[in-house]
Design a protein around this motif. Structure first.
Motif, PDB file in Angstrom:
ATOM      1  N   VAL A   1      21.724  14.910 -44.125  1.00 24.10           N
ATOM      2  CA  VAL A   1      22.040  13.517 -43.849  1.00 24.10           C
ATOM      3  C   VAL A   1      20.809  12.643 -44.064  1.00 24.10           C
ATOM      4  CG1 VAL A   1      21.556  13.735 -41.376  1.00 24.10           C
ATOM      5  CG2 VAL A   1      23.109  11.947 -42.174  1.00 24.10           C
ATOM      6  N   TYR A   2      21.000  11.491 -44.668  1.00 19.38           N
ATOM      7  CA  TYR A   2      19.958  10.487 -44.856  1.00 19.38           C
ATOM      8  C   TYR A   2      20.079   9.404 -43.794  1.00 19.38           C
ATOM      9  CZ  TYR A   2      17.065   6.978 -47.271  1.00 19.38           C
ATOM     10  OH  TYR A   2      16.098   6.061 -47.604  1.00 19.38           O
ATOM     11  N   TYR A   3      21.290   8.894 -43.619  1.00 21.60           N
ATOM     12  CA  TYR A   3      21.531   7.941 -42.545  1.00 21.60           C
ATOM     13  C   TYR A   3      23.032   7.850 -42.230  1.00 21.60           C
ATOM     14  CZ  TYR A   3      21.583   3.931 -39.503  1.00 21.60           C
ATOM     15  OH  TYR A   3      21.767   3.143 -38.401  1.00 21.60           O
ATOM     16  N   GLY A   4      23.357   7.848 -40.926  1.00 20.44           N
ATOM     17  CA  GLY A   4      24.670   7.413 -40.494  1.00 20.44           C
ATOM     18  C   GLY A   4      25.660   8.461 -40.064  1.00 20.44           C
TER      19      GLY A   4
ATOM     20  N   ILE B   1      14.603   0.847 -53.146  1.00 23.26           N
ATOM     21  CA  ILE B   1      13.968  -0.463 -53.297  1.00 23.26           C
ATOM     22  C   ILE B   1      12.532  -0.219 -53.753  1.00 23.26           C
ATOM     23  CG2 ILE B   1      13.251  -2.570 -52.130  1.00 23.26           C
ATOM     24  CD1 ILE B   1      15.540  -2.181 -50.171  1.00 23.26           C
ATOM     25  N   PRO B   2      12.160  -0.649 -54.953  1.00 22.73           N
ATOM     26  CA  PRO B   2      10.793  -0.407 -55.438  1.00 22.73           C
ATOM     27  C   PRO B   2       9.752  -0.969 -54.475  1.00 22.73           C
ATOM     28  CG  PRO B   2      12.195  -1.199 -57.219  1.00 22.73           C
ATOM     29  CD  PRO B   2      12.996  -1.337 -55.951  1.00 22.73           C
ATOM     30  N   GLY B   3       8.658  -0.226 -54.345  1.00 22.01           N
ATOM     31  CA  GLY B   3       7.573  -0.667 -53.495  1.00 22.01           C
ATOM     32  C   GLY B   3       7.795  -0.434 -52.020  1.00 22.01           C
ATOM     33  N   SER B   4       8.835   0.312 -51.667  1.00 26.28           N
ATOM     34  CA  SER B   4       9.097   0.600 -50.261  1.00 26.28           C
ATOM     35  C   SER B   4       9.780   1.947 -50.145  1.00 26.28           C
ATOM     36  CB  SER B   4       9.980  -0.485 -49.631  1.00 26.28           C
ATOM     37  OG  SER B   4      11.350  -0.295 -49.976  1.00 26.28           O
ATOM     38  N   GLU B   5       9.956   2.410 -48.915  1.00 23.84           N
ATOM     39  CA  GLU B   5      10.721   3.623 -48.653  1.00 23.84           C
ATOM     40  C   GLU B   5      12.190   3.312 -48.412  1.00 23.84           C
ATOM     41  OE1 GLU B   5       9.499   6.746 -48.736  1.00 23.84           O
ATOM     42  OE2 GLU B   5       7.578   5.897 -49.377  1.00 23.84           O
ATOM     43  N   LYS B   6      12.556   2.056 -48.412  1.00 19.58           N
ATOM     44  CA  LYS B   6      13.908   1.644 -48.041  1.00 19.58           C
ATOM     45  C   LYS B   6      14.875   1.762 -49.214  1.00 19.58           C
ATOM     46  CE  LYS B   6      11.913  -1.711 -44.816  1.00 19.58           C
ATOM     47  NZ  LYS B   6      11.780  -3.142 -44.463  1.00 19.58           N
ATOM     48  N   VAL B   7      16.158   1.673 -48.881  1.00 21.84           N
ATOM     49  CA  VAL B   7      17.209   1.628 -49.891  1.00 21.84           C
ATOM     50  C   VAL B   7      18.085   0.416 -49.622  1.00 21.84           C
ATOM     51  CG1 VAL B   7      17.218   4.127 -50.199  1.00 21.84           C
ATOM     52  CG2 VAL B   7      18.843   3.096 -48.611  1.00 21.84           C
ATOM     53  N   VAL B   8      18.695  -0.084 -50.679  1.00 19.91           N
ATOM     54  CA  VAL B   8      19.690  -1.135 -50.554  1.00 19.91           C
ATOM     55  C   VAL B   8      21.060  -0.498 -50.646  1.00 19.91           C
ATOM     56  CG1 VAL B   8      19.758  -1.652 -53.042  1.00 19.91           C
ATOM     57  CG2 VAL B   8      20.407  -3.423 -51.381  1.00 19.91           C
TER      58      VAL B   8
ATOM     59  N   THR C   1      19.941  -3.258 -46.103  1.00 16.96           N
ATOM     60  CA  THR C   1      18.888  -2.302 -46.397  1.00 16.96           C
ATOM     61  C   THR C   1      18.806  -1.295 -45.256  1.00 16.96           C
ATOM     62  OG1 THR C   1      17.148  -3.644 -45.345  1.00 16.96           O
ATOM     63  CG2 THR C   1      17.571  -3.999 -47.697  1.00 16.96           C
ATOM     64  N   VAL C   2      18.402  -0.075 -45.606  1.00 19.63           N
ATOM     65  CA  VAL C   2      18.245   1.002 -44.630  1.00 19.63           C
ATOM     66  C   VAL C   2      16.825   1.536 -44.735  1.00 19.63           C
ATOM     67  CG1 VAL C   2      19.015   3.283 -43.889  1.00 19.63           C
ATOM     68  CG2 VAL C   2      20.690   1.616 -44.704  1.00 19.63           C
ATOM     69  N   ASP C   3      16.140   1.607 -43.587  1.00 17.34           N
ATOM     70  CA  ASP C   3      14.773   2.098 -43.529  1.00 17.34           C
ATOM     71  C   ASP C   3      14.789   3.497 -42.917  1.00 17.34           C
ATOM     72  OD1 ASP C   3      12.106   2.622 -43.169  1.00 17.34           O
ATOM     73  OD2 ASP C   3      11.625   0.670 -42.296  1.00 17.34           O
TER      74      ASP C   3
ATOM     75  N   PHE D   1      13.140   5.226 -39.339  1.00 17.65           N
ATOM     76  CA  PHE D   1      13.720   5.241 -38.007  1.00 17.65           C
ATOM     77  C   PHE D   1      14.576   6.481 -37.759  1.00 17.65           C
ATOM     78  CE2 PHE D   1      12.886   0.730 -38.703  1.00 17.65           C
ATOM     79  CZ  PHE D   1      12.298   0.365 -37.497  1.00 17.65           C
ATOM     80  N   GLY D   2      14.761   7.296 -38.775  1.00 17.23           N
ATOM     81  CA  GLY D   2      15.618   8.463 -38.624  1.00 17.23           C
ATOM     82  C   GLY D   2      17.053   8.151 -38.988  1.00 17.23           C
ATOM     83  N   PRO D   3      17.898   9.166 -38.990  1.00 14.58           N
ATOM     84  CA  PRO D   3      19.263   9.004 -39.515  1.00 14.58           C
ATOM     85  C   PRO D   3      20.265   8.389 -38.549  1.00 14.58           C
ATOM     86  CG  PRO D   3      18.897  11.268 -38.870  1.00 14.58           C
ATOM     87  CD  PRO D   3      17.586  10.568 -38.679  1.00 14.58           C
ATOM     88  N   ASP D   4      19.853   8.109 -37.310  1.00 17.67           N
ATOM     89  CA  ASP D   4      20.830   7.652 -36.320  1.00 17.67           C
ATOM     90  C   ASP D   4      20.508   6.298 -35.690  1.00 17.67           C
ATOM     91  OD1 ASP D   4      22.185  10.116 -36.610  1.00 17.67           O
ATOM     92  OD2 ASP D   4      20.810  11.061 -35.195  1.00 17.67           O
ATOM     93  N   ASP D   5      19.320   5.779 -35.887  1.00 20.75           N
ATOM     94  CA  ASP D   5      18.885   4.583 -35.168  1.00 20.75           C
ATOM     95  C   ASP D   5      19.456   3.322 -35.816  1.00 20.75           C
ATOM     96  OD1 ASP D   5      17.502   2.536 -33.850  1.00 20.75           O
ATOM     97  OD2 ASP D   5      15.702   3.757 -33.643  1.00 20.75           O
TER      98      ASP D   5
END
Length: 826
Positions: free
Chosen positions: A275-278, A292-299, A317-319, A322-326
């Motif tokens: 799991v990545y998130y959710g 998202i270039p230049g970050s660890e986040k995704v759109v 966006t998802v960072d 914070f882990g997959p549940d926050d």
């Protein structure tokens, strides 16, 4: 390339008198004006092209991006996943959601599609490829920026295939073929392609349409291999900078079917699925996620609820830090929820699609229109905008499979480490029951019927058992490419905890987990010594040979009840108000209804949460097993009978043990409800609420059966129906349960009317049969799909018998991984 002149359309960039459309030749076009019928736009329409926001981006995060590529097609009009393939039947849903009926089925795709290029500085547009009867979708640029990978359905055919084309429209090349759909491809840095495909040959567990799961192939389309064993959809794969593949996985193992469609990752070879998130975040479909270039986040398209058609929803966006549940990991970017297909250039610069065109959007949700289709193209929409540029390859992840093996290895460090494990003492858990979800070759509703009453949507198969060491560790050899889930058992083989998701291992893969529902943000705690399970070779899952691997209530459980329970709990005796006879109701049986209405089994149900407290569901929380221990009036089945019953509960306590039962075998009596209300309404008429909270009046029997009428209507022996016996006077052979006998004798006209309705349903049952009756034959749709999938002969005679259990078995076995012959010989 030959042009289809009949399909040639003018595509108009926004508000720009200088815009040109370049198709076969160049032409200029007037700017499109917003139609008066449109509601207010969620974006600004610039007076000049390019607009101010686009100019800002082209000078900043989009530097070097001169053109974009996108697809134009008719959007789907059913669930977000119904954009390809056929419906299962001819129901109103198939007729309403499908676009045409052809070759005996309704199809979920529309006709007409094209692949386009738009110059962001001049507004010039080129139609790279079009097919007026075909379908075009899911473009992605190659790393060199010189060719486009996309999914194409040729006009006059049904399946989508993966194709490549040069950016100037030359060199169209088909990569994959076959009768199934290949969609949503993504280039991988090792030269392979990951994509979603209906080669998995299954239907949505809770709908009428086909499923697509993840596959891979070489860059030339060869060596196609399954990566995912999911029963339901995988969607929109995209490669992250670290080389992992990010995708949406929709799955539900004994939990809500409409809440969990979240982000997962895997390596391009299918290993490392996690799991990545959710996974604990219900009520959102997380689609079209990209880095998202230049970050660890995704759109991501944050499509609400069960997901909207074409993935519509807010841009978010998802960072992952914070882990997959926050919940703090998620930030909603857009100001409205009508967006799809987001592509990020930075955290403050996005390219997005809308039903009315293409836009750029900043990090505060301000959007500006870049391109709009003309009103004459009102049935079409723009989809999947991508920059037409070269891009760097992501990190290459070394293969971690061994395709010559049929198994993988799973290592569990400590089963006692995890959330919601209060009360479980070290040493309590002795073994793991290993189960697998079984895919559906067909489905005919949005519900779980007739598999369960409010419970699981799928059958579960017993794979076997595996030991857990005293220190909580386990080292197990499991079959590859199966949707496996586990039940932790104590010394009495009762369920302590249950997994509400599934794990898949690739051939030769070695994977591990810390514990049971452990926190994903915590590292494994240090151990003073090595794991006990690792001091020995992996233990193969030990099959359970004395119980059927797929249990069937009428075949396997009802005979146990007949031997030990029915003498006291039958329509005539009904000790304790309980009837456990196997007589058929409209869809199930009297005894199966009693299992649910009297709370005799706890099968985890269909609810929007998981990770329940220990011993709170399954065999440990099912009264039926306690009643079988000899304490209930001496009723004590044999050890094997109790084991069979226990395993039936653990495998979700389903009614049939075959998917051939779906869509047939139900015969509802046409009861005289108006007359019943007049006679019985004083005591048995009430306001009830449906699932959406709407109130309506209906006849209800507040009794041991709950408020359902079906268990009161015995259609196998109509004279034994509770709705006839309960109000019938004792002197007339009834139970006399009403304060004043509603039916003084069997000559009462209403009694006869109800009896006639039940007898009519009985006659339909005898003629049409049910899965557990001699002479039963599945409906035409099950037969058609099993013929298409190759498990029934194409020339099967209309009256030829069908061994439903053997047919299902052959279908399920076809998904079991077998090494390619050349590898197996090594």
């Amino acid at each position: 390339m030959k042009r289809h002149q009949s399909f040639r359309r003018i595509l108009i960039p926004v508000a720009c008198a200088l815009a040109v459309v370049v198709a076969a030749t160049s032409a200029t076009a007037a700017p499109a004006k917003p139609s008066a019928r449109h509601k207010p736009e969620p974006f600004t329409v610039p007076e000049r092209f390019p607009g101010l926001l686009l100019q800002k981006f082209l000078a900043g995060p989009m530097t070097g991006v001169e053109e974009i590529v996108f697809a134009v097609r008719v959007p789907g009009r059913d669930h977000w996943y119904v954009t390809f393939g056929n419906y299962s039947d001819y129901s109103e849903y198939a007729q309403r959601g499908g676009f045409k009926k052809e070759d005996g089925v309704h199809w979920g795709y529309a006709e007409g599609g094209r692949l386009c290029r738009l110059n962001l500085k001049t507004g010039a547009l080129k139609v790279v490829f079009e097919d007026p009867k075909g379908g075009v979708r899911d473009p992605q640029l190659h790393y060199d920026g010189k060719k486009i990978l996309f999914s194409y359905r040729k006009g006059g055919t049904h399946p989508f295939h993966l194709c490549e084309i040069n950016i100037d429209g030359t060199g169209l090349r088909q990569l994959t073929d076959g009768t199934d759909d290949d969609i949503e491809p993504a280039y991988c840095p090792d030269g392979s392609i990951v994509f979603c495909s209906s080669r998995c040959r299954r239907f949505v567990n809770c709908w009428y349409t086909r499923v697509a799961t993840l596959y891979r192939c070489d860059g030339d389309g060869k060596n196609v291999r399954c990566l995912s064993s999911n029963n339901d959809h995988d969607n929109t794969p995209w490669v992250l900078p670290d080389g992992r593949v990010l995708y949406m996985r929709w799955e539900y193992v004994d939990r809500s079917q409409v809440h969990f469609h979240h982000l997962w990752t895997m390596n391009p070879d299918g290993t490392g699925q996690t799991v990545y998130y959710g996974n604990m975040t219900g009520g959102i479909a997380m689609l079209d996620a990209k880095p998202i270039p230049g970050s660890e986040k995704v759109v991501v398209a944050w499509s609400p609820g069960h997901g909207r058609p074409e993935h519509l929803g807010p841009v978010a966006t998802v960072d992952p830090q914070f882990g997959p549940d926050d919940p703090k990991a998620v930030r909603i970017v857009s100001k409205t929820g009508e967006w799809k297909d987001p592509y990020a250039f930075s955290e403050n610069c996005f390219l997005v699609a809308h039903a009315r065109g293409l836009c750029v959007m900043d990090g505060e949700g301000n959007a500006e229109l870049v391109y709009r289709l003309p009103d004459s193209d009102s049935q079409f929409q723009c989809h999947e905008p991508r920059p037409l540029t070269a891009r760097p390859r992501e990190r290459v992840v070394a293969p971690r499979t061994s395709l010559a093996q049929e198994t993988g290895t799973l290592i569990l460090q400590d089963i006692y480490q995890g959330r919601n494990m209060a009360g479980v003492k070290r040493g309590d858990i002795k073994k793991l029951l290993v189960l697998q979800q079984l895919p559906k070759p067909i489905n005919f509703s949005g519900g779980m019927e007739p598999l369960t009453i409010g419970g699981s949507f799928t059958l579960a198969e017993i794979v076997g058992e595996a030991p857990v060491e005293p220190d909580g560790s386990a080292h197990i050899e499991v079959p590859a490419l199966r949707s496996l889930f586990f039940v932790a058992l104590d010394k009495d083989d009762l369920a302590v905890k249950r997994m509400h998701s599934f794990v898949t291992l690739q051939p030769g893969e070695r994977a591990g987990c810390v514990g049971c529902h452990e926190h994903r943000t915590l590292a494994a705690p240090p151990r003073p010594q090595s794991l006990m399970a690792m001091s020995k070779p992996p233990a193969p899952v030990k099959p359970i040979s004395d119980v059927p691997s797929v249990l069937d209530f009428p075949r396997d459980i009802q005979p146990i009840l007949n031997r030990h329970c029915v003498s006291c709990h039958n329509p005539d005796k009904r000790e304790g108000g309980v009837d456990l006879c196997g007589d058929k109701t409209a869809m199930y049986s009297i005894s199966y209804w009693t299992m649910q209405t009297r709370g005799l089994v706890n099968d985890a149900r269909n609810v929007p949460y998981a990770n329940r407290a220990p011993y709170s569901y399954g065999s440990a929380a099912s009264r039926l097993l306690k009643l079988m221990d000899g304490s209930h009036y001496g009723a004590k089945p044999t050890d094997l009978e109790r084991k069979t019953t226990r395993l039936w509960i653990e495998t979700s306590a389903t009614y049939p043990g075959t998917y051939a039962s779906l869509g047939c075998g139900s015969y509802y009596p046409n009861l005289p409800t108006s007359a019943m209300r007049q006679r019985c309404g004083k005591c048995h008429w009430d306001d009830v609420k449906d699932k959406k909270g709407h109130e309506y009046e209906t006849l209800v029997i507040n009794s041991a059966h709950g408020r359902a009428l079906e268990p009161l209507a015995n259609i196998e022996r109509p004279e034994k129906a509770y709705m006839l016996l309960a109000p019938l006077a004792k002197e007339a052979g009834g139970l006399g349960l009403c304060k004043e006998a509603t039916f003084k004798d069997k000559n009462d006209p209403l009694y006869q009317y109800i009896l006639a309705a039940l007898r009519n349903a009985h006659d339909q049952l005898m003629a049409g049969k049910r899965f557990d009756m001699a002479g039963f034959r599945p409906n035409q749709h099950y037969i058609r799909e099993m013929q298409r999938f190759g498990f029934l002969p194409k020339d099967l005679a209309p009256d030829a018998p069908v061994n439903i259990y053997a047919t299902d078995r052959a279908y399920w076995n076809s998904f079991y991984y077998k090494p390619p012959p050349k590898l197996a010989e090594r």
